[in-house]
Design a protein around this motif. Sequence first.
Motif, PDB file in Angstrom:
ATOM      1  N   GLY A   1       8.622   3.588  -5.779  1.00  0.00           N
ATOM      2  CA  GLY A   1       9.008   3.730  -4.390  1.00  0.00           C
ATOM      3  C   GLY A   1      10.507   3.886  -4.322  1.00  0.00           C
ATOM      4  N   THR A   2      11.011   3.964  -3.115  1.00  0.00           N
ATOM      5  CA  THR A   2      12.446   4.102  -2.924  1.00  0.00           C
ATOM      6  C   THR A   2      12.984   2.842  -2.253  1.00  0.00           C
ATOM      7  OG1 THR A   2      12.121   5.196  -0.792  1.00  0.00           O
ATOM      8  CG2 THR A   2      12.325   6.614  -2.736  1.00  0.00           C
ATOM      9  N   ILE A   3      14.234   2.555  -2.536  1.00  0.00           N
ATOM     10  CA  ILE A   3      14.894   1.398  -1.930  1.00  0.00           C
ATOM     11  C   ILE A   3      16.030   1.923  -1.055  1.00  0.00           C
ATOM     12  CG2 ILE A   3      16.200  -0.713  -2.356  1.00  0.00           C
ATOM     13  CD1 ILE A   3      14.680  -0.986  -5.010  1.00  0.00           C
ATOM     14  N   SER A   4      16.028   1.475   0.182  1.00  0.00           N
ATOM     15  CA  SER A   4      17.082   1.897   1.122  1.00  0.00           C
ATOM     16  C   SER A   4      18.410   1.244   0.752  1.00  0.00           C
ATOM     17  CB  SER A   4      16.694   1.480   2.542  1.00  0.00           C
ATOM     18  OG  SER A   4      16.787   0.055   2.668  1.00  0.00           O
ATOM     19  N   GLY A   5      19.432   1.638   1.453  1.00  0.00           N
ATOM     20  CA  GLY A   5      20.716   0.964   1.321  1.00  0.00           C
ATOM     21  C   GLY A   5      20.592  -0.478   1.785  1.00  0.00           C
ATOM     22  N   THR A   6      21.522  -1.305   1.345  1.00  0.00           N
ATOM     23  CA  THR A   6      21.484  -2.734   1.663  1.00  0.00           C
ATOM     24  C   THR A   6      22.206  -3.026   2.973  1.00  0.00           C
ATOM     25  OG1 THR A   6      21.458  -3.249  -0.693  1.00  0.00           O
ATOM     26  CG2 THR A   6      22.093  -5.029   0.791  1.00  0.00           C
ATOM     27  N   THR A   7      21.612  -3.913   3.766  1.00  0.00           N
ATOM     28  CA  THR A   7      22.222  -4.385   5.002  1.00  0.00           C
ATOM     29  C   THR A   7      22.773  -5.781   4.776  1.00  0.00           C
ATOM     30  OG1 THR A   7      20.688  -3.102   6.365  1.00  0.00           O
ATOM     31  CG2 THR A   7      21.797  -4.960   7.434  1.00  0.00           C
TER      32      THR A   7
ATOM     33  N   VAL B   1       0.853  -1.170   0.000  1.00  0.00           N
ATOM     34  CA  VAL B   1       0.000   0.000   0.000  1.00  0.00           C
ATOM     35  C   VAL B   1       0.903   1.239   0.000  1.00  0.00           C
ATOM     36  CG1 VAL B   1      -1.692   1.296   1.356  1.00  0.00           C
ATOM     37  CG2 VAL B   1      -1.859  -1.191   1.200  1.00  0.00           C
ATOM     38  N   ALA B   2       0.557   2.266  -0.788  1.00  0.00           N
ATOM     39  CA  ALA B   2       1.341   3.497  -0.806  1.00  0.00           C
ATOM     40  C   ALA B   2       1.533   3.982   0.626  1.00  0.00           C
ATOM     41  CB  ALA B   2       0.645   4.560  -1.639  1.00  0.00           C
ATOM     42  N   GLY B   3       2.747   4.310   0.980  1.00  0.00           N
ATOM     43  CA  GLY B   3       3.079   4.696   2.344  1.00  0.00           C
ATOM     44  C   GLY B   3       3.602   3.533   3.170  1.00  0.00           C
ATOM     45  N   GLY B   4       3.423   2.321   2.676  1.00  0.00           N
ATOM     46  CA  GLY B   4       3.894   1.137   3.383  1.00  0.00           C
ATOM     47  C   GLY B   4       5.289   0.737   2.957  1.00  0.00           C
ATOM     48  N   THR B   5       5.826  -0.252   3.619  1.00  0.00           N
ATOM     49  CA  THR B   5       7.162  -0.745   3.302  1.00  0.00           C
ATOM     50  C   THR B   5       7.144  -2.256   3.128  1.00  0.00           C
ATOM     51  OG1 THR B   5       7.765  -0.987   5.621  1.00  0.00           O
ATOM     52  CG2 THR B   5       8.321   1.111   4.572  1.00  0.00           C
ATOM     53  N   VAL B   6       8.124  -2.746   2.376  1.00  0.00           N
ATOM     54  CA  VAL B   6       8.328  -4.180   2.165  1.00  0.00           C
ATOM     55  C   VAL B   6       9.813  -4.444   2.353  1.00  0.00           C
ATOM     56  CG1 VAL B   6       8.247  -6.046   0.456  1.00  0.00           C
ATOM     57  CG2 VAL B   6       6.426  -4.344   0.522  1.00  0.00           C
ATOM     58  N   THR B   7      10.156  -5.533   3.038  1.00  0.00           N
ATOM     59  CA  THR B   7      11.553  -5.909   3.183  1.00  0.00           C
ATOM     60  C   THR B   7      11.960  -6.759   1.991  1.00  0.00           C
ATOM     61  OG1 THR B   7      11.419  -5.863   5.588  1.00  0.00           O
ATOM     62  CG2 THR B   7      13.241  -7.118   4.630  1.00  0.00           C
ATOM     63  N   LEU B   8      13.033  -6.341   1.328  1.00  0.00           N
ATOM     64  CA  LEU B   8      13.605  -7.087   0.213  1.00  0.00           C
ATOM     65  C   LEU B   8      14.743  -7.927   0.773  1.00  0.00           C
ATOM     66  CD1 LEU B   8      13.911  -4.121  -2.324  1.00  0.00           C
ATOM     67  CD2 LEU B   8      11.968  -5.670  -1.997  1.00  0.00           C
ATOM     68  N   THR B   9      14.798  -9.218   0.392  1.00  0.00           N
ATOM     69  CA  THR B   9      15.846 -10.099   0.895  1.00  0.00           C
ATOM     70  C   THR B   9      16.483 -10.856  -0.256  1.00  0.00           C
ATOM     71  OG1 THR B   9      14.636 -10.410   2.974  1.00  0.00           O
ATOM     72  CG2 THR B   9      16.368 -12.007   2.481  1.00  0.00           C
ATOM     73  N   LEU B  10      17.788 -10.891  -0.277  1.00  0.00           N
ATOM     74  CA  LEU B  10      18.534 -11.693  -1.230  1.00  0.00           C
ATOM     75  C   LEU B  10      19.294 -12.751  -0.443  1.00  0.00           C
ATOM     76  CD1 LEU B  10      20.356 -10.953  -4.356  1.00  0.00           C
ATOM     77  CD2 LEU B  10      21.791 -11.827  -2.499  1.00  0.00           C
ATOM     78  N   GLN B  11      19.130 -14.010  -0.844  1.00  0.00           N
ATOM     79  CA  GLN B  11      19.905 -15.110  -0.269  1.00  0.00           C
ATOM     80  C   GLN B  11      20.978 -15.466  -1.281  1.00  0.00           C
ATOM     81  OE1 GLN B  11      19.909 -17.302   2.745  1.00  0.00           O
ATOM     82  NE2 GLN B  11      21.848 -17.583   1.667  1.00  0.00           N
ATOM     83  N   ALA B  12      22.226 -15.208  -0.952  1.00  0.00           N
ATOM     84  CA  ALA B  12      23.330 -15.538  -1.855  1.00  0.00           C
ATOM     85  C   ALA B  12      23.532 -17.048  -1.876  1.00  0.00           C
ATOM     86  CB  ALA B  12      24.609 -14.833  -1.406  1.00  0.00           C
TER      87      ALA B  12
ATOM     88  N   ALA C   1      17.059  -4.942   2.272  1.00  0.00           N
ATOM     89  CA  ALA C   1      16.821  -3.511   2.068  1.00  0.00           C
ATOM     90  C   ALA C   1      15.320  -3.300   2.235  1.00  0.00           C
ATOM     91  CB  ALA C   1      17.284  -3.064   0.689  1.00  0.00           C
ATOM     92  N   THR C   2      14.916  -2.048   2.334  1.00  0.00           N
ATOM     93  CA  THR C   2      13.501  -1.718   2.498  1.00  0.00           C
ATOM     94  C   THR C   2      13.009  -0.959   1.279  1.00  0.00           C
ATOM     95  OG1 THR C   2      13.764  -1.603   4.883  1.00  0.00           O
ATOM     96  CG2 THR C   2      11.817  -0.519   3.954  1.00  0.00           C
ATOM     97  N   PHE C   3      11.908  -1.432   0.713  1.00  0.00           N
ATOM     98  CA  PHE C   3      11.215  -0.730  -0.370  1.00  0.00           C
ATOM     99  C   PHE C   3      10.096   0.072   0.274  1.00  0.00           C
ATOM    100  CE2 PHE C   3       7.713  -0.419  -3.433  1.00  0.00           C
ATOM    101  CZ  PHE C   3       8.356   0.064  -4.561  1.00  0.00           C
ATOM    102  N   SER C   4      10.112   1.406   0.099  1.00  0.00           N
ATOM    103  CA  SER C   4       9.066   2.285   0.630  1.00  0.00           C
ATOM    104  C   SER C   4       8.179   2.712  -0.530  1.00  0.00           C
ATOM    105  CB  SER C   4       9.682   3.509   1.308  1.00  0.00           C
ATOM    106  OG  SER C   4      10.494   3.103   2.389  1.00  0.00           O
ATOM    107  N   ALA C   5       6.939   2.255  -0.531  1.00  0.00           N
ATOM    108  CA  ALA C   5       6.008   2.463  -1.636  1.00  0.00           C
ATOM    109  C   ALA C   5       5.477   3.886  -1.667  1.00  0.00           C
ATOM    110  CB  ALA C   5       4.849   1.481  -1.514  1.00  0.00           C
ATOM    111  N   THR C   6       5.391   4.464  -2.880  1.00  0.00           N
ATOM    112  CA  THR C   6       4.826   5.800  -3.029  1.00  0.00           C
ATOM    113  C   THR C   6       3.767   5.858  -4.127  1.00  0.00           C
ATOM    114  OG1 THR C   6       6.645   6.450  -4.494  1.00  0.00           O
ATOM    115  CG2 THR C   6       6.864   7.030  -2.168  1.00  0.00           C
ATOM    116  N   THR C   7       4.099   5.449  -5.357  1.00  0.00           N
ATOM    117  CA  THR C   7       3.195   5.605  -6.484  1.00  0.00           C
ATOM    118  C   THR C   7       2.509   4.295  -6.825  1.00  0.00           C
ATOM    119  OG1 THR C   7       4.656   7.305  -7.364  1.00  0.00           O
ATOM    120  CG2 THR C   7       3.017   6.411  -8.878  1.00  0.00           C
ATOM    121  N   ALA C   8       1.172   4.298  -6.787  1.00  0.00           N
ATOM    122  CA  ALA C   8       0.413   3.101  -7.147  1.00  0.00           C
ATOM    123  C   ALA C   8       0.515   2.864  -8.644  1.00  0.00           C
ATOM    124  CB  ALA C   8      -1.046   3.277  -6.742  1.00  0.00           C
ATOM    125  N   GLY C   9       0.510   1.605  -9.034  1.00  0.00           N
ATOM    126  CA  GLY C   9       0.567   1.270 -10.449  1.00  0.00           C
ATOM    127  C   GLY C   9       0.780  -0.210 -10.664  1.00  0.00           C
ATOM    128  N   THR C  10       1.144  -0.556 -11.883  1.00  0.00           N
ATOM    129  CA  THR C  10       1.345  -1.952 -12.254  1.00  0.00           C
ATOM    130  C   THR C  10       2.631  -2.496 -11.648  1.00  0.00           C
ATOM    131  OG1 THR C  10       2.426  -1.222 -14.288  1.00  0.00           O
ATOM    132  CG2 THR C  10       0.070  -1.708 -14.424  1.00  0.00           C
TER     133      THR C  10
END
Length: 180
Positions: free
Chosen positions: A38-44, A1-12, A53-62
Amino acid sequence: VAGGTVTLTLQARDALGNNQTSGGLTVVFTRSGGGSNGTISGTTDNNDGTYTATFSATTAGTATTIGATIGGAAVTSTLPTITVTPGAYSLAQSQVTVSPSSVVAGSTSIVTLRARDSFGNNLTTGGTLVTFGLTGGTSNGTFAAVSDNGDGTYTSIFTGETAGTVAQLTATMAGSAVTS
């Protein structure tokens, strides 16, 4: 949802598909395509083979594709997508329009409220109690029942009754005044 966040995870993983168990890689998350934004934070570096990293949603769309690079090389496994949907309505962003804006006594105008979230995304569903009114001026008229169009818009027919000085159109959503 716009204004929400999602955690992005990469397993090497190594070339045989085994999970890496230590850190130290340079991982950068990316987004491409689609209409969501949305914006993506720096990677931990979690020092256990995972990177977040955290994706912060802003613009609704496809759906927007989330990718990553490891040491500058693109990850080639199947990439996930994120679809951002509008958030809750905002009284400051929702917009009221009237067409035509000047009406002869006995004639009508269509009044529309376009519900938007705090990022200006158009809501795509209805369900909010909306009312219209007039304030100031000496012009007067009546509003027909408000129709919830089920797509984030609400409409009513205004019938002008008394000619006079300009009156300002008002709207409420769930009893609170629209302030845009």
